[in-house]
Design an enzyme around this catalytic site. Structure first.
Site, short mmCIF file in Angstrom:
data_model
loop_
_atom_site.label_atom_id
_atom_site.label_comp_id
_atom_site.label_asym_id
_atom_site.label_seq_id
_atom_site.Cartn_x
_atom_site.Cartn_y
_atom_site.Cartn_z
N ASP A 140 6.59 -33.15 5.44
CA ASP A 140 8.01 -33.28 5.70
C ASP A 140 8.47 -32.24 6.72
OD1 ASP A 140 7.65 -31.10 4.00
OD2 ASP A 140 9.60 -31.35 3.05
N GLU A 141 9.65 -32.39 7.17
CA GLU A 141 10.31 -31.45 8.07
C GLU A 141 9.54 -31.18 9.36
OE1 GLU A 141 11.80 -28.01 5.97
OE2 GLU A 141 12.30 -29.25 4.25
N LEU A 142 8.83 -32.16 9.82
CA LEU A 142 8.18 -32.07 11.13
C LEU A 142 9.27 -32.10 12.19
CD1 LEU A 142 5.48 -32.19 12.72
CD2 LEU A 142 5.83 -34.65 12.82
#
Length: 184
Positions: free
Chosen positions: A141-143
């Protein structure tokens, strides 16, 4: 250990440990000793192989499966403390352009060095974990794609790879004779 005991008393049976993050790498990896040596907040805050095994064993005794998450490729700035060549957008002053929270930094997606690093990491960690659990979480996540604009070798933002329905191809573990071989 008290958390595991409280979980067991309240019928909770899975403990997902976020074992590393952008700010710190506290987990000892014998094949990559510099990770914890340089990436942990302090020497006293390193989880040794024995520490983690003791927690997982305690979980087993209380019916709580303890498994790890190592977030990849984001939330990895602490890896750069030991291996700066693997990172893009590490510790940028304008961190909010490159990460959801400070410090910024992500693993380079197009790097053979990163592939080798991940292979070494997972070949060290996963066989030790398989004694206690079949689960392991890679996050993903949070790429932040802006980070890759700072990597001159990245073609991730080329129109053929990026569109509104963009999805990363995940690195998966193959079911070969060596269960931790990386394949795409």
């Amino acid at each position: 250990m008290r958390t595991i005991e409280a979980m067991a008393a309240t019928k909770l049976n899975k403990l997902h440990l976020h074992a590393a993050d952008a700010q710190s790498w506290p987990l000892e990896i014998p094949s990559l000793p510099a990770l914890a040596e340089k990436g942990a907040y302090s020497e006293s805050q390193i989880w040794s192989v024995a520490d983690l095994e003791a927690v997982q064993h305690h979980g087993l005794l209380h019916g709580v499966e303890v498994f790890l998450e190592i977030d990849l490729p984001g939330h990895t700035t602490a890896i750069g403390d030991a291996f700066p060549e693997l990172m893009t957008a590490a510790n940028e002053d304008q961190w909010s352009q490159f990460a959801l929270q400070p410090p910024s930094g992500q693993l380079k997606l197009n790097s053979s060095e990163v592939t080798q690093f991940l292979s070494t990491l997972l070949n060290d960690l996963l066989p030790r974990q398989s004694r206690w659990t079949s689960k392991f979480h890679i996050g993903g996540d949070e790429l932040n794609l802006n980070a890759y604009t700072l990597d001159p070798r990245s073609d991730l933002l080329h129109p053929q790879y990026f569109n509104r329905s963009f999805k990363l191809s995940s690195i998966t573990l193959s079911q070969s004779s060596n269960p931790t071989d990386l394949s795409r």
